[in-house]
Design an enzyme around this catalytic site. Structure first.
Site, short mmCIF file in Angstrom:
data_model
loop_
_atom_site.label_atom_id
_atom_site.label_comp_id
_atom_site.label_asym_id
_atom_site.label_seq_id
_atom_site.Cartn_x
_atom_site.Cartn_y
_atom_site.Cartn_z
N SER A 168 28.92 50.87 23.63
CA SER A 168 28.12 51.73 24.50
C SER A 168 27.20 52.56 23.63
CB SER A 168 29.05 52.65 25.31
OG SER A 168 28.34 53.70 25.92
N TYR A 180 36.19 58.39 25.65
CA TYR A 180 35.45 57.15 25.86
C TYR A 180 34.56 56.84 24.65
CZ TYR A 180 31.93 54.01 27.86
OH TYR A 180 31.06 52.96 28.09
#
Length: 324
Positions: A168, A180
């Site tokens: 990401s 995350y």
């Protein structure tokens, strides 16, 4: 492994990468067999559709039966076949069983896309031990399980292949969602190391770092397994998911096509959103500025050249035929 042995292994691996042939990508993908974890929805489905459009044989895995059914129906509408399987990436035994069965059914495996992931977001200090366990088990261990289960199958036929690990932009610019972003940064580091290790075998490895894309990753945390019960974060708000649908994010289909293009080129990094370029450059400049402003210890540097850089970070050669 003793420290000296570890350094020797690293030195041999990086020296090997210096003479290894460049990964030429997988320019001819027609007929190749690709396995996409988390391929039953969102970006994973977009990748699956792009691969099928290019003539690849596609296998998708996921946890939710309804998403697998929707994917099979969408493929059928295009007249394409898809092998859709219910597999949990946190279960290594199930992943290995799936790899064996896929190889038996399709004859080989050429491409692995470790795309399964969860978008668990919120302040680090609010996370419970179950939050830590879940995000690490899916986003890091899930990638590891994919490598353990499917890399031996790619190696088995000796004709090279490719692994794409979905990270990401949060892994390159971790300004929000600490847990995350931590897992996605780990996926980037793993991909870079694996790219170097597998280069000699003609197996490319890419870290795929998309920006905001229309998917269900944010609301996917609502389907939380019982063994990870007890979160420090509020349940996903359906109103936020509806709001996100109205935003000018990239479509999953376009994101999938960019993965296909990057894989064909053999890219180490597959990036999608130029909007992040300035922020990433500023972060890297901050890192570079943190080095001590003092002369390099040449004796120390001479002892560890294999740790200081890698040929994979060299700028790509300029193609005079390419548009400027």
């Amino acid at each position: 492994m003793p420290e000296q042995d570890l350094f020797c292994w690293m030195e041999d691996a990086l020296r090997g990468a210096e003479w290894a042939a460049d990964i030429d990508g997988m320019r001819d993908v027609h007929g190749k067999v690709a396995v996409i974890t988390g391929g039953s929805s969102g970006i994973g489905r977009g990748i699956a559709l792009a691969f099928a459009r290019a003539g690849m044989r596609v296998v998708v895995t996921g946890r939710r039966a309804e998403h697998l059914k929707e994917t099979a129906e969408e493929f059928a509408q295009h007249g394409w076949d898809v092998d859709a399987r219910r597999v949990d990436v946190t279960d290594l035994a199930a992943m290995r069983e799936a790899a064996d069965d896929i190889e038996l059914r399709h004859g080989r495996i050429d491409v692995l896309v470790n795309n399964a992931g969860i978008g668990l977001t919120g302040p680090v200090a609010d996370a419970t031990s179950s939050d830590w366990d879940w995000v690490i088990d899916v986003n890091i261990r899930g990638v590891g399980h994919g490598i353990q289960a499917f890399l031996p199958k790619i190696r088995a036929h000796g004709n090279g292949g490719h692994i794409v690990n979905t990270s990401s932009m949060g892994g390159l610019l971790p300004i929000v969602a600490g847990l995350y972003s931590m897992t996605k940064a780990a996926v980037i580091a793993l991909s870079e190391a694996l790219h170097i290790e597998l280069q000699q075998e003609g197996i490319g490895v890419s870290a795929y770092c998309p920006g905001p894309t229309h998917s269900n990753i944010a609301v996917g945390t609502a389907d939380r397994p019982a063994k990870y019960a007890g979160s420090g974060y509020a349940a996903p708000d359906p109103a936020r998911a509806e709001f996100a649908k109205q935003q000018p994010y990239m479509s999953a289909e376009e994101a999938g096509e960019r993965v296909l293009d990057g894989m064909r080129r053999g890219d180490l990094f597959i990036l999608t959103h130029p909007e992040f370029a300035d922020g990433v450059a500023a972060r890297h400049a901050t890192i570079e500025a943190a080095f001590p402003d003092e002369p390099i210890d040449t004796e120390r540097a001479a002892a560890i050249p294999f740790l200081l850089s890698s040929p994979v970070y060299a700028p790509p050669p300029i193609d005079p035929a390419s548009p400027k």
